[in-house]
Motif scaffolding. Structure first.
Motif, PDB file in Angstrom:
ATOM      1  N   GLU A 245      85.028 -32.623 124.053  1.00  0.00           N
ATOM      2  CA  GLU A 245      86.264 -32.291 124.744  1.00  0.00           C
ATOM      3  C   GLU A 245      85.893 -32.259 126.343  1.00  0.00           C
ATOM      4  O   GLU A 245      85.204 -32.393 126.589  1.00  0.00           O
ATOM      5  CB  GLU A 245      87.265 -30.865 124.331  1.00  0.00           C
ATOM      6  N   ASP A 246      87.194 -32.637 126.670  1.00  0.00           N
ATOM      7  CA  ASP A 246      86.515 -32.892 128.262  1.00  0.00           C
ATOM      8  C   ASP A 246      85.625 -31.096 128.409  1.00  0.00           C
ATOM      9  O   ASP A 246      86.063 -30.285 128.319  1.00  0.00           O
ATOM     10  CB  ASP A 246      87.959 -33.206 128.754  1.00  0.00           C
ATOM     11  N   ALA A 247      84.845 -31.607 129.706  1.00  0.00           N
ATOM     12  CA  ALA A 247      83.927 -30.799 129.820  1.00  0.00           C
ATOM     13  C   ALA A 247      84.759 -29.675 130.456  1.00  0.00           C
ATOM     14  O   ALA A 247      84.509 -28.089 129.911  1.00  0.00           O
ATOM     15  CB  ALA A 247      82.539 -30.777 130.291  1.00  0.00           C
ATOM     16  N   ASP A 248      85.515 -29.967 131.279  1.00  0.00           N
ATOM     17  CA  ASP A 248      86.968 -29.055 132.296  1.00  0.00           C
ATOM     18  C   ASP A 248      87.847 -28.194 131.673  1.00  0.00           C
ATOM     19  O   ASP A 248      87.840 -26.197 131.703  1.00  0.00           O
ATOM     20  CB  ASP A 248      87.169 -29.594 133.372  1.00  0.00           C
ATOM     21  N   ALA A 249      88.047 -28.761 130.474  1.00  0.00           N
ATOM     22  CA  ALA A 249      88.635 -28.453 129.553  1.00  0.00           C
ATOM     23  C   ALA A 249      87.803 -26.672 129.037  1.00  0.00           C
ATOM     24  O   ALA A 249      88.041 -25.920 128.336  1.00  0.00           O
ATOM     25  CB  ALA A 249      89.403 -29.122 128.982  1.00  0.00           C
ATOM     26  N   ALA A 250      87.262 -27.831 128.196  1.00  0.00           N
ATOM     27  CA  ALA A 250      86.200 -26.929 127.053  1.00  0.00           C
ATOM     28  C   ALA A 250      85.637 -25.363 128.061  1.00  0.00           C
ATOM     29  O   ALA A 250      85.623 -24.091 127.594  1.00  0.00           O
ATOM     30  CB  ALA A 250      84.888 -27.500 126.246  1.00  0.00           C
ATOM     31  N   GLU A 251      85.006 -25.707 129.259  1.00  0.00           N
ATOM     32  CA  GLU A 251      84.744 -24.911 130.722  1.00  0.00           C
ATOM     33  C   GLU A 251      86.177 -23.290 130.768  1.00  0.00           C
ATOM     34  O   GLU A 251      85.883 -22.256 130.728  1.00  0.00           O
ATOM     35  CB  GLU A 251      84.151 -24.969 131.244  1.00  0.00           C
ATOM     36  N   ILE A 252      87.281 -24.420 130.748  1.00  0.00           N
ATOM     37  CA  ILE A 252      87.968 -22.941 130.792  1.00  0.00           C
ATOM     38  C   ILE A 252      88.680 -22.497 129.607  1.00  0.00           C
ATOM     39  O   ILE A 252      88.645 -21.181 129.429  1.00  0.00           O
ATOM     40  CB  ILE A 252      89.303 -23.975 131.250  1.00  0.00           C
ATOM     41  N   LEU A 253      88.286 -22.847 128.351  1.00  0.00           N
ATOM     42  CA  LEU A 253      88.658 -21.771 127.087  1.00  0.00           C
ATOM     43  C   LEU A 253      87.638 -21.229 127.173  1.00  0.00           C
ATOM     44  O   LEU A 253      87.827 -20.104 126.561  1.00  0.00           O
ATOM     45  CB  LEU A 253      88.915 -23.094 125.795  1.00  0.00           C
ATOM     46  N   GLN A 254      86.608 -21.875 127.543  1.00  0.00           N
ATOM     47  CA  GLN A 254      85.135 -20.671 126.601  1.00  0.00           C
ATOM     48  C   GLN A 254      85.170 -19.741 127.438  1.00  0.00           C
ATOM     49  O   GLN A 254      84.740 -17.960 127.180  1.00  0.00           O
ATOM     50  CB  GLN A 254      83.683 -21.316 127.638  1.00  0.00           C
ATOM     51  N   LYS A 255      85.782 -19.440 129.316  1.00  0.00           N
ATOM     52  CA  LYS A 255      85.797 -18.308 129.674  1.00  0.00           C
ATOM     53  C   LYS A 255      87.056 -17.430 129.155  1.00  0.00           C
ATOM     54  O   LYS A 255      87.093 -16.616 128.923  1.00  0.00           O
ATOM     55  CB  LYS A 255      86.495 -18.640 131.148  1.00  0.00           C
ATOM     56  N   VAL A 256      88.208 -17.719 129.125  1.00  0.00           N
ATOM     57  CA  VAL A 256      89.689 -16.818 128.450  1.00  0.00           C
ATOM     58  C   VAL A 256      89.120 -16.126 126.720  1.00  0.00           C
ATOM     59  O   VAL A 256      89.369 -15.320 126.879  1.00  0.00           O
ATOM     60  CB  VAL A 256      90.314 -18.213 127.565  1.00  0.00           C
ATOM     61  N   LEU A 257      88.149 -17.736 125.840  1.00  0.00           N
ATOM     62  CA  LEU A 257      87.529 -16.584 124.578  1.00  0.00           C
ATOM     63  C   LEU A 257      86.752 -15.776 124.785  1.00  0.00           C
ATOM     64  O   LEU A 257      86.815 -14.674 124.901  1.00  0.00           O
ATOM     65  CB  LEU A 257      86.827 -17.297 124.166  1.00  0.00           C
ATOM     66  N   LEU A 258      85.434 -15.623 126.073  1.00  0.00           N
ATOM     67  CA  LEU A 258      84.735 -14.619 126.563  1.00  0.00           C
ATOM     68  C   LEU A 258      85.868 -13.425 126.926  1.00  0.00           C
ATOM     69  O   LEU A 258      85.422 -11.755 126.773  1.00  0.00           O
ATOM     70  CB  LEU A 258      83.788 -15.189 127.427  1.00  0.00           C
ATOM     71  N   ASP A 259      86.598 -13.841 128.004  1.00  0.00           N
ATOM     72  CA  ASP A 259      87.326 -12.201 128.696  1.00  0.00           C
ATOM     73  C   ASP A 259      88.587 -11.727 127.484  1.00  0.00           C
ATOM     74  O   ASP A 259      89.027 -11.073 127.796  1.00  0.00           O
ATOM     75  CB  ASP A 259      88.199 -12.819 129.604  1.00  0.00           C
ATOM     76  N   GLU A 260      88.585 -12.484 126.442  1.00  0.00           N
ATOM     77  CA  GLU A 260      89.035 -12.115 125.625  1.00  0.00           C
ATOM     78  C   GLU A 260      88.709 -11.191 124.344  1.00  0.00           C
ATOM     79  O   GLU A 260      89.228 -10.074 123.629  1.00  0.00           O
ATOM     80  CB  GLU A 260      90.237 -12.925 124.917  1.00  0.00           C
ATOM     81  N   GLY A 261      87.035 -10.546 124.667  1.00  0.00           N
ATOM     82  CA  GLY A 261      86.375  -9.876 123.890  1.00  0.00           C
ATOM     83  C   GLY A 261      85.937 -10.727 122.795  1.00  0.00           C
ATOM     84  O   GLY A 261      85.028 -10.272 122.083  1.00  0.00           O
ATOM     85  N   ILE A 262      85.925 -11.981 122.649  1.00  0.00           N
ATOM     86  CA  ILE A 262      84.350 -12.368 121.606  1.00  0.00           C
ATOM     87  C   ILE A 262      83.401 -12.763 122.561  1.00  0.00           C
ATOM     88  O   ILE A 262      83.513 -13.546 123.072  1.00  0.00           O
ATOM     89  CB  ILE A 262      85.354 -14.339 121.174  1.00  0.00           C
ATOM     90  N   ARG A 263      82.345 -12.550 121.287  1.00  0.00           N
ATOM     91  CA  ARG A 263      81.280 -13.275 121.134  1.00  0.00           C
ATOM     92  C   ARG A 263      80.982 -14.356 120.908  1.00  0.00           C
ATOM     93  O   ARG A 263      80.799 -14.726 119.697  1.00  0.00           O
ATOM     94  CB  ARG A 263      79.827 -11.473 120.843  1.00  0.00           C
ATOM     95  N   LEU A 264      80.218 -15.412 122.041  1.00  0.00           N
ATOM     96  CA  LEU A 264      79.522 -16.611 121.988  1.00  0.00           C
ATOM     97  C   LEU A 264      78.220 -15.829 122.239  1.00  0.00           C
ATOM     98  O   LEU A 264      78.148 -15.896 122.459  1.00  0.00           O
ATOM     99  CB  LEU A 264      80.342 -17.669 123.179  1.00  0.00           C
ATOM    100  N   VAL A 265      77.615 -17.207 120.961  1.00  0.00           N
ATOM    101  CA  VAL A 265      76.793 -17.018 121.095  1.00  0.00           C
ATOM    102  C   VAL A 265      75.949 -18.988 120.672  1.00  0.00           C
ATOM    103  O   VAL A 265      76.609 -19.213 119.430  1.00  0.00           O
ATOM    104  CB  VAL A 265      75.763 -16.586 119.220  1.00  0.00           C
ATOM    105  N   LEU A 266      75.896 -18.579 121.378  1.00  0.00           N
ATOM    106  CA  LEU A 266      75.749 -20.666 121.456  1.00  0.00           C
ATOM    107  C   LEU A 266      73.777 -21.780 121.592  1.00  0.00           C
ATOM    108  O   LEU A 266      72.472 -20.042 121.369  1.00  0.00           O
ATOM    109  CB  LEU A 266      75.901 -20.990 123.375  1.00  0.00           C
TER     110      LEU A 266
END
Length: 515
Positions: A245-266
């Motif tokens: 996806e568009d990198a700027d769009a993905a970056e926004i959602l990634q921050k939202v998921l982290l802020d909502e308490g989802i643990r991201l293992v990249l």
């Protein structure tokens, strides 16, 4: 044909809603009809593509004989395991998200938010059951389609077998769809895991959920289940989620998921799954460092594979690949000119609306294009898509790098929602409208919208691209104030301002003196 001749289907839990669902889309008492002498069209697979082909051909009132074959549930993924159930629970999860942000709007939620997970899931099943009549065997039979339940396979160049029945055809369509891919992780199958076909059967909330795959489905369900009260860890092998996806769009959602308490293992490699007393333990490594996490359930959403098995395609000269599916040309014709394909079985666009659009192409090309005259092309479609997270990410047309790869000079206009009055009033300033256009021209090449309801907004730009409406004309379209869609007009106005060159200003100044 008795009901013992095709596999009976159950959808857990078999409550009143799922009983209604099954009675519509795979009725246990269904009796397959006596085949016609010859069918104008035999369709294998009753997902979106197959249903649209069958209903569209039969509904023309031309006396066409159409047969539709389904071995599992009519309605396919969209009704049973995709759009309908996922968006139903996403709606419930959105309420939680709105309550999380209520304080900023001056609303105090004094008590702990209590999610009744079983009621959320029951509501989803009720909605799905209520919609299932539209895709039912009975309805399609009433449209004049001969509906056969059972596994369809090609027996010869002009026949398909279903149980003990042989269906002779002039043309055939393969629309058997795709299924969730099983990740090649040692121990996963033994430990047990969920896919989009089984996660909607949950009646109790898993306290801890692992999601494998940071694509659209993984992100949508990870966010929804987190908001519904699960601890969620999302595993993704890429450096960021939604890497296509568009990198700027993905970056926004990634921050939202982290802020909502989802643990991201990249950037991770899942190595093994082991069943332990506490649950299911996933071992993984990131940059050579090994770690583990223990969960109650695992959702695998790391890609899809086409349903090409048991069709006997080789016998009729239809080429296919285990990963990409049935091979078709731009007219959706397989390597056997009498056989077409549509939907997830043959297309990179794995969306309900894409399957619908492709089905319409198949109807025209298979039935109403003698000698190949007037055929429609798949490549002519302008295809939007949406990731239904909060915020939604909607896209249509080309990404910047795609346009550049074609040798096009690209200019980009980006309007943040922090500059849009309605978004500010709504407290939904996160996101943007980004439009790519041909440099020196108002021709729109593609667009991405990140907004709470971006999916509702993208169609304006899709319409513009399809009808060759440029940014100049979009600028003259009156948008109601205040709406978030005004961001599109702002983008168009931004383009118009680039036309105000020094010479243009001189001309305008001269005209004012004459006015």
């Amino acid at each position: 044909m008795s009901n013992s001749e095709f596999e009976r289907v159950t959808v857990r839990p078999m409550d009143e809603y799922n009983q209604t669902l099954v009675s519509h889309v795979h009725p246990p008492n269904w009796v397959n009809p006596q085949p016609a002498d010859e069918y104008d069209l035999v369709v294998i697979g009753a997902g979106t593509a197959g249903l649209v082909v069958a209903a569209g051909a039969a509904g023309l009132d031309l006396g066409l004989k159409v047969a539709l074959i389904e071995k599992h549930l009519m309605g396919g993924d969209c009704l049973n395991f995709g759009c309908v159930p996922s968006k139903s629970i996403i709606r419930s999860s959105r309420v939680v998200g709105e309550m999380w942000g209520a304080k900023e709007l001056g609303i105090n939620i004094s008590k702990h938010i209590e999610v009744d997970f079983s009621t959320v899931m029951a509501r989803m099943r009720r909605i799905r059951a209520g919609m299932s009549d539209h895709d039912s065997a009975e309805r399609f039979s009433s449209l004049g389609v001969d509906v056969f339940l059972g596994n369809g396979r090609f027996a010869s160049n002009n026949t398909v077998e279903v149980g003990d029945k042989t269906l002779k055809f002039k043309k055939a369509v393969i629309a058997t769809g795709a299924r969730a891919m099983q990740p090649a992780i040692p121990g996963l199958e033994k430990a047990g895991y969920l896919t989009n076909e089984t996660i909607f059967s949950l009646i109790q909330r898993p306290e801890r959920l692992a999601v494998i795959g940071g694509g659209p489905i993984g992100c949508e369900l990870a966010q929804a289940f987190r908001r519904l009260g699960c601890e969620v860890v999302l595993f993704h092998r890429g450096s960021h989620i939604l890497n296509k996806e568009d990198a700027d769009a993905a970056e926004i959602l990634q921050k939202v998921l982290l802020d909502e308490g989802i643990r991201l293992v990249l950037n991770c490699q899942l190595e093994e799954v082991v069943t332990v007393t506490e649950g299911k333990r996933l071992y993984f490594s990131v940059n050579g460092h090994r770690d583990s996490v223990t969960v109650d359930e695992i959702l695998a959403s790391a890609g899809r594979v086409p349903n090409v098995e048991n069709l006997n395609l080789a016998a009729v000269g239809v080429e296919y690949d285990q990963q990409s599916g049935v091979k078709v040309n731009d007219y959706l014709q397989t390597t056997n000119p009498k056989i077409y394909a549509a939907g997830d079985i043959c297309m990179n666009w794995k969306f309900t609306h894409a399957a619908d659009a492709a089905a319409r192409i198949v109807i025209k090309n298979a039935l109403f294009s003698p000698f190949g005259l007037g055929r429609s092309r798949l490549s002519s479609l302008v295809m939007p898509w949406v990731t239904y997270t909060v915020p939604e990410i909607a896209h249509v047309g080309m990404y910047e790098q795609e346009a550049q790869a074609l040798g096009l000079d690209v200019a980009t206009i980006k309007i943040p929602f922090s500059s849009v009055d309605r978004a500010i009033a709504d407290g939904e300033e996160l996101g943007f409208v980004k439009i790519h256009h041909k440099k020196g021209s108002d021709q729109i090449l593609g667009a991405t919208i990140v907004a709470s309801h971006g999916g509702e907004m993208i169609s304006e730009i899709t319409t513009a691209i399809m009808n060759k409406i440029g940014l100049s004309k979009l600028s003259s379209v009156i948008h109601p104030y205040p709406t978030q869609a005004e961001a599109i007009k702002k983008a168009a106005d931004t383009y118009r301002r680039t036309l105000l060159t020094a010479n243009t200003k001189k001309l305008l100044g001269f005209l004012t003196k004459l006015s």
